[in-house]
Scaffold this motif. Structure first.
Motif, PDB file in Angstrom:
ATOM      1  N   THR A   1      -2.999 -11.874 -10.232  1.00 50.20           N
ATOM      2  CA  THR A   1      -3.593 -12.994  -9.486  1.00 50.20           C
ATOM      3  C   THR A   1      -2.721 -14.254  -9.524  1.00 50.20           C
ATOM      4  O   THR A   1      -2.652 -14.968  -8.525  1.00 50.20           O
TER       5      THR A   1
ATOM      6  N   THR B 187      -2.927  -4.513  -3.965  1.00 46.01           N
ATOM      7  CA  THR B 187      -3.358  -4.165  -2.622  1.00 46.01           C
ATOM      8  C   THR B 187      -3.743  -5.429  -1.870  1.00 46.01           C
ATOM      9  O   THR B 187      -4.497  -6.250  -2.396  1.00 46.01           O
TER      10      THR B 187
ATOM     11  N   PHE C   4       2.055 -10.013 -13.947  1.00 49.10           N
ATOM     12  CA  PHE C   4       1.023 -10.977 -13.559  1.00 49.10           C
ATOM     13  C   PHE C   4       0.553 -10.612 -12.159  1.00 49.10           C
ATOM     14  O   PHE C   4       1.379 -10.395 -11.264  1.00 49.10           O
TER      15      PHE C   4
ATOM     16  N   ILE D 258      -0.259 -14.173  -6.765  1.00 54.22           N
ATOM     17  CA  ILE D 258      -0.780 -14.351  -5.403  1.00 54.22           C
ATOM     18  C   ILE D 258      -0.634 -15.817  -4.998  1.00 54.22           C
ATOM     19  O   ILE D 258      -0.116 -16.133  -3.930  1.00 54.22           O
TER      20      ILE D 258
HETATM   21  C1  LIG Z   1      -6.150  -8.287  -5.040  1.00 55.44           C
HETATM   22  C2  LIG Z   1      -5.804  -7.258  -6.087  1.00 55.44           C
HETATM   23  C3  LIG Z   1      -5.329  -6.019  -5.716  1.00 55.44           C
HETATM   24  C4  LIG Z   1      -4.954  -5.087  -6.683  1.00 55.44           C
HETATM   25  N1  LIG Z   1      -4.403  -3.889  -6.276  1.00 55.44           N
HETATM   26  C5  LIG Z   1      -3.853  -3.060  -7.198  1.00 55.44           C
HETATM   27  C6  LIG Z   1      -3.084  -1.931  -6.788  1.00 55.44           C
HETATM   28  O1  LIG Z   1      -2.864  -1.668  -5.597  1.00 55.44           O
HETATM   29  N2  LIG Z   1      -2.575  -1.140  -7.765  1.00 55.44           N
HETATM   30  C7  LIG Z   1      -2.779  -1.387  -9.094  1.00 55.44           C
HETATM   31  O2  LIG Z   1      -2.289  -0.641  -9.942  1.00 55.44           O
HETATM   32  N3  LIG Z   1      -3.487  -2.463  -9.498  1.00 55.44           N
HETATM   33  C8  LIG Z   1      -4.006  -3.323  -8.589  1.00 55.44           C
HETATM   34  N4  LIG Z   1      -4.642  -4.465  -8.997  1.00 55.44           N
HETATM   35  C9  LIG Z   1      -4.668  -4.811 -10.423  1.00 55.44           C
HETATM   36  C10 LIG Z   1      -3.495  -5.752 -10.760  1.00 55.44           C
HETATM   37  O3  LIG Z   1      -2.266  -5.035 -10.734  1.00 55.44           O
HETATM   38  C11 LIG Z   1      -3.652  -6.342 -12.167  1.00 55.44           C
HETATM   39  O4  LIG Z   1      -3.778  -5.281 -13.074  1.00 55.44           O
HETATM   40  C12 LIG Z   1      -4.855  -7.244 -12.278  1.00 55.44           C
HETATM   41  O5  LIG Z   1      -4.825  -8.251 -11.275  1.00 55.44           O
HETATM   42  C13 LIG Z   1      -4.915  -7.912 -13.659  1.00 55.44           C
HETATM   43  O6  LIG Z   1      -3.763  -8.710 -13.865  1.00 55.44           O
HETATM   44  P1  LIG Z   1      -3.899 -10.302 -13.861  1.00 55.44           P
HETATM   45  O7  LIG Z   1      -4.884 -10.635 -14.936  1.00 55.44           O
HETATM   46  O8  LIG Z   1      -2.543 -10.847 -14.140  1.00 55.44           O
HETATM   47  O9  LIG Z   1      -4.418 -10.703 -12.493  1.00 55.44           O
HETATM   48  C14 LIG Z   1      -5.085  -5.390  -8.050  1.00 55.44           C
HETATM   49  C15 LIG Z   1      -5.594  -6.644  -8.419  1.00 55.44           C
HETATM   50  C16 LIG Z   1      -5.936  -7.576  -7.473  1.00 55.44           C
HETATM   51  C17 LIG Z   1      -6.433  -8.934  -7.897  1.00 55.44           C
END
Ligand SMILES: Cc1cc2nc3c(=O)[nH]c(=O)nc-3n(C[C@H](O)[C@H](O)[C@H](O)COP(=O)(O)O)c2cc1C
Length: 355
Positions: free
Chosen positions: A314, A27, A312, A317
């Motif tokens: 963050t 999101t 992945f 991003i």
């Molecule tokens: C800014 C942000 C927005 C997110 N929005 C969603 C979303 O809309 N739907 C969802 O299933 N997970 C959402 N997540 C979770 C991410 O999909 C993911 O599971 C989380 O960032 C952990 O993964 P990472 O360690 O690679 O960052 C969001 C995470 C972040 C940081």
């Protein structure tokens, strides 16, 4: 240059993903009119070297809304907006699924003209909603009637049709993070005594009917389902997490769903066993893991057979060309948390590619 398994193609009967570095749904709060736009298209196209992009949570109806400035996928205007995105990603050689989202009780009356958000049961719970006026405590929701449940399942089908019309390659049913399908699945938030509550067969019904709605439109191979057994976000809880989730996994397997997107922190606290290996054993489609992976832990997850691909969040991003950075073992840029959900280009489309 090391040959990373993470960067090898992943084939299914339907797709050839160019690598196993997938982009997690995130999101970003950049759609003030609830419609994806040129800026959304630029953001996703910049990340099109991912093996697969899963979009931000995209609400399936007005009632599904529970976050400020998030896009939907149920009106003609929204379809047109998303078409710009899918075209830009396809032109860049990428693949993209829309994540179908209903926030349920995690919404707030501010999004519904003062009316209560809906849920399986009218229970108080402790969370926060991201409203136009900033974070606010969530409220005790209203329990859905069976008719409302059925019309919500129809909303999933309508949204899936909209996603298809917009040119998406598939959809992901958001069954994670304490949103509506998870609220039905876990026995903490679901105290119903009808066909949608009680034993796990009943509690899983909503998730499975939403999945079936997506399958009716896309066929099973183009459907992903996201689950997050160990994520307590939105005040979730279940008295038998493993039993509940393995039931759901087996039911998704029976439907031949193409992808299971399993969220579980790569590093669990001592004393907790990963549920992912158990889920993996029961599921013959592509198994995708997420939460807290980096280049090395992701490579190990693929090499050991735990997963077929890793998403992945963050890292994507702030590193739009993440697969190439992994290939070169290049430094990774940190993401700016202050700009995760605010409007505009800053912290969205202005992270540079490698020189
Ligand atoms: C800014 C942000 C927005 C997110 N929005 C969603 C979303 O809309 N739907 C969802 O299933 N997970 C959402 N997540 C979770 C991410 O999909 C993911 O599971 C989380 O960032 C952990 O993964 P990472 O360690 O690679 O960052 C969001 C995470 C972040 C940081």
């Amino acid at each position: 240059m090391t040959e990373l398994k993470l960067l090898s193609p992943l084939k299914t009967d339907t797709f050839e993903f160019r690598n196993r570095v997938f982009m997690a749904p995130m999101t970003r709060g950049r759609s003030p009119d609830r419609v994806a736009n040129e800026l959304t298209a630029r953001y996703y196209a910049q990340r099109a070297t991912a093996g697969l992009i899963i979009t931000e949570g995209t609400q399936i109806s007005e009632q599904a809304i529970g976050w400020t400035n998030t896009p939907g996928i149920y009106t003609d205007e929204q379809i047109e907006g998303w078409r710009k995105v899918t075209q830009a990603v396809h032109e860049a050689g990428g693949l993209i699924f829309a994540q179908l989202w209903h926030t349920g009780r995690a919404s707030h009356p501010d999004f519904h003209g003062g009316a209560l958000p809906v849920a399986p049961s009218a229970l108080p719970f402790n969370s926060q909603a991201f409203t136009p006026e900033g974070p606010k405590p969530t409220v005790t929701p209203r329990a859905m009637t069976v008719e409302e449940i059925q019309s919500t399942i129809l909303d999933y089908e309508i949204a899936a049709r909209a996603a298809k019309a917009a040119g998406f390659d598939g959809v992901e049913v958001h069954g994670a993070n304490g949103y509506l399908p998870a609220q039905f699945l876990e026995d903490g938030p679901n105290k119903r005594t009808d066909a949608y509550g009680g034993p796990v067969e009943n509690r899983a019904r909503f998730l499975l009917e939403a999945t079936d709605a997506a399958i009716r439109v896309f066929g099973p191979s183009r459907v992903s389902v996201r689950l997050s057994p160990r994520i307590p976000y939105n005040d979730m809880g279940d008295s038998d997490l493993e039993g509940t989730y393995m039931f759901a996994v087996e039911a998704l397997e029976a439907r031949k769903v193409g992808m299971l997107h399993f969220m579980e922190p790569a590093q669990l606290p001592d004393g907790l066993d990963l549920l992912a290996p158990e889920a993996r054993k029961r599921f013959t489609g592509k198994f995708i893991v997420n939460v807290g992976y980096d280049r090395d832990t992701a490579e190990r997850a693929i090499a050991t057979g735990l997963a077929d691909a890793v998403t992945f969040g963050t890292l994507f991003i702030s590193n739009p060309d993440l697969p190439e950075r992994f290939r070169r073992d290049a430094a990774l840029a940190p993401s700016d948390t202050a700009t995760y959900y605010v409007g505009g280009e800053q912290g969205y489309t202005d992270y540079p590619l490698l020189g």
